[in-house]
Design a protein around this motif. Structure first.
Motif, short mmCIF file in Angstrom:
data_model
loop_
_atom_site.label_atom_id
_atom_site.label_comp_id
_atom_site.label_asym_id
_atom_site.label_seq_id
_atom_site.Cartn_x
_atom_site.Cartn_y
_atom_site.Cartn_z
N TRP A 114 1.92 31.55 85.92
CA TRP A 114 3.00 32.52 85.96
C TRP A 114 2.61 33.75 85.13
O TRP A 114 2.02 33.65 84.07
N ASP A 115 3.00 34.92 85.69
CA ASP A 115 2.69 36.16 84.98
C ASP A 115 3.56 36.31 83.74
O ASP A 115 3.09 36.72 82.67
N SER A 116 4.82 35.95 83.86
CA SER A 116 5.74 36.12 82.74
C SER A 116 5.60 34.95 81.79
O SER A 116 5.71 33.79 82.20
N PRO A 117 5.38 35.20 80.51
CA PRO A 117 5.28 34.09 79.54
C PRO A 117 6.55 33.26 79.46
O PRO A 117 6.49 32.08 79.13
N ASP A 118 7.71 33.87 79.78
CA ASP A 118 8.96 33.12 79.69
C ASP A 118 9.05 32.02 80.75
O ASP A 118 9.85 31.09 80.60
N LYS A 119 8.26 32.13 81.81
CA LYS A 119 8.32 31.15 82.88
C LYS A 119 7.26 30.05 82.76
O LYS A 119 7.24 29.13 83.58
N ARG A 120 6.42 30.16 81.78
CA ARG A 120 5.28 29.22 81.73
C ARG A 120 5.68 27.84 81.20
O ARG A 120 5.16 26.83 81.64
N TRP A 121 6.59 27.75 80.25
CA TRP A 121 7.07 26.45 79.76
C TRP A 121 8.21 25.98 80.64
O TRP A 121 9.18 26.70 80.86
N VAL A 122 8.10 24.76 81.18
CA VAL A 122 9.12 24.24 82.09
C VAL A 122 9.44 22.80 81.71
O VAL A 122 8.59 22.05 81.21
N VAL A 123 10.70 22.42 81.96
CA VAL A 123 11.14 21.01 81.87
C VAL A 123 11.87 20.71 83.15
O VAL A 123 12.43 21.62 83.79
N GLY A 124 11.86 19.42 83.54
CA GLY A 124 12.48 19.07 84.81
C GLY A 124 12.99 17.64 84.84
O GLY A 124 12.64 16.80 84.00
N LEU A 125 13.82 17.37 85.82
CA LEU A 125 14.37 16.04 86.07
C LEU A 125 14.32 15.79 87.57
O LEU A 125 14.82 16.60 88.36
N SER A 126 13.73 14.66 87.96
CA SER A 126 13.67 14.27 89.36
C SER A 126 14.36 12.93 89.54
O SER A 126 14.36 12.08 88.65
N ILE A 127 14.99 12.74 90.68
CA ILE A 127 15.59 11.44 91.02
C ILE A 127 15.23 11.12 92.47
O ILE A 127 15.03 12.02 93.29
N ASN A 128 15.13 9.85 92.75
CA ASN A 128 14.97 9.45 94.15
C ASN A 128 16.34 9.32 94.80
O ASN A 128 17.36 9.17 94.10
N LEU A 129 16.39 9.39 96.09
CA LEU A 129 17.64 9.31 96.83
C LEU A 129 17.69 7.95 97.51
O LEU A 129 17.06 7.74 98.55
N PRO A 130 18.44 6.97 96.96
CA PRO A 130 18.46 5.60 97.51
C PRO A 130 19.34 5.50 98.75
O PRO A 130 20.35 4.78 98.77
N ILE A 131 18.97 6.22 99.77
CA ILE A 131 19.73 6.16 101.03
C ILE A 131 19.18 5.00 101.85
O ILE A 131 17.99 4.94 102.16
#
Length: 447
Positions: free
Chosen positions: A289-306
């Motif tokens: 990423w060009d912008s330093p503010d976008k370089r650190w990321v955190v995330g949450l993923s879930i599976n969809l138990p359909i």
């Protein structure tokens, strides 16, 4: 920052191979059969418990199952992802990289249920080991009873062979004084030869039993064994109510099925939780990423138990069917076990009574009959054939007593197998004291 990422990757590459290094396995411990003058059933059982390879295999399986409990409830390994953009090397911003650290988190309760299932599976292995010990204990005691019988019957045969030698002298004396026939002397020799043939057969059987015992001990078939000690006195078995209570509470086969029920219940609860999603937490740094503010990321993923394909409902229904299967299996085995206890206790009582009848009536009567036949023959009032018949009857009676006593030990071993524990002297209701194991054979010298 690029140096920090590169150092982290180097550390992971260095540590990863070391994580697979396992501790050296423990050295096996073995113990030889103790040198004893006379072998008891307890000594044989103790030696078999130490040396039998099949039992050692069951112990190793139980140990392995216990080691699998902790991993079953553990989190999955965290994942470290690294990527680089090769064409950015030498560019105005330098080599561009991306690194991400993620951790999977199952729905609350799943880890505990997996650990519960593994713990129940380990309990089943432990009960299989206990059941294997019971089976080996019963096998060792049955073979010990046969070992004792073979030695006892050989002792009886040798004593009767010596007795016939003395009877032959009596016949020769009577023939010399004109009160007997030469056929009497020949009859004594024929009977002695018949006993010699029986001795050969029993010696062959002794070698077979010796080989079977050494097989349980994991030794060469012809390894020497001490002679057996005297068999314990027959005693009344515990009441049927006590046997039922002990078996239903303690028998390892029932407890193994109960462990399977617990495992199936845990699997059923786990299948129900499969309708809930799992999570994945992630954190990373992306230099693309060009912008330093976008370089650190955190995330949450879930599976969809359909459950479009019905796989979750199928797994839940299968687990429920397993619970019912093991519950029916438990009920069936309990009913069979109670019936076997009734049959086994009757057999023990039967053998106990047969031993008592032989000891108190048949053996003394056979001895008196032989004494009377010899006295009549010496007085010239009886035939030598009557003596031979009386000798045969005494031999059969003494051999049946030895056989009945050994069969009592065998029946008791089977009863212990179905009860799920050893029925030692402290567990029996009554005892009759030491049994007379040295049955005398009447000796007839010349008057």
């Amino acid at each position: 920052m690029r140096n920090a990422i590169g150092g982290l990757m180097a550390l992971v590459v260095f540590i990863a191979p070391l994580a697979g290094i396992a501790a050296p396995p423990p050295q096996e411990h073995s113990q030889s059969l103790q040198e004893v003058k006379t072998l008891t059933a307890e000594q044989l059982v103790a030696a078999v418990m130490i040396r039998n390879p099949g039992l050692q295999g069951l112990a190793a399986a139980a140990e392995a199952a216990n080691y699998r409990i902790a991993p079953a409830g553990a989190l999955d390994d965290p994942m470290l992802t690294y990527a680089g953009a090769p064409k950015t090397a030498g560019g105005p911003r330098g080599f561009q990289e991306r690194v991400e650290l993620s951790q999977s988190l199952p729905w609350p309760g799943k880890r505990g249920l997996r650990e519960d299932a593994a713990r129940a599976r380990a309990e089943g292995r432990e009960q299989s080991l206990a059941d294997g010990r019971l089976a080996l204990m019963a096998a060792a005691k049955r073979l010990f009873a046969e070992w004792a019988y073979i030695h006892r019957t050989l002792k009886i045969k040798h004593a009767h062979r010596d007795l016939l030698t003395e009877l032959r002298r009596v016949a020769e004396t009577q023939y010399t004084v004109g009160r007997g026939r030469q056929q009497d002397v020949l009859q004594a020799e024929v009977e002695a030869a018949r006993i010699e043939a029986d001795i050969v057969t029993h010696q062959r059987r002794r070698s077979e039993v010796q080989a079977m015992i050494n097989g349980l001990l994991n030794r060469p078939p012809q390894s020497p064994l001490p002679p057996p000690a005297s068999l314990p006195a027959p005693a009344d078995p515990p009441t049927l109510r006590i046997l039922h209570e002990v078996a239903l509470e303690k028998h390892p086969e029932l407890r193994r099925i109960q462990a399977r029920i617990a495992e199936a219940n845990a699997q059923h609860s786990l299948a129900e939780k499969e309708y809930f999603p799992d999570f994945k937490l992630s954190a990373g740094y992306n230099a693309l990423w060009d912008s330093p503010d976008k370089r650190w990321v955190v995330g949450l993923s879930i599976n969809l138990p359909i459950d479009f394909s019905g796989k979750r409902s199928a797994l839940r229904d299968a687990a429920e069917a397993d619970v019912m299967r093991y519950q029916w299996q438990l009920s069936d085995r309990q009913a069979q076990l109670l019936a076997q206890l009734e049959q086994g206790r009757v057999r023990v009582q039967e053998r106990q009574e047969i031993v008592a009848i032989h000891q108190q009536k048949l053996v003394p009567l056979a001895e008196e009959s032989l004494n009377a036949a010899v006295a009549d023959y010496r007085a010239g009032q009886g035939s030598f054939l009557t003596i031979i018949d009386a000798e045969r009857q005494q031999l059969r009676t003494q051999d049946k007593l030895a056989r009945a006593h050994a069969d009592y030990i065998r029946a008791l071993a089977d009863l212990e197998r179905n009860t799920g524990r050893s029925l030692g002297d402290g567990d029996r209701l009554t005892g009759t004291g030491p049994a007379p194991t040295n049955i005398p054979v009447q000796s007839f010298g010349q008057e």
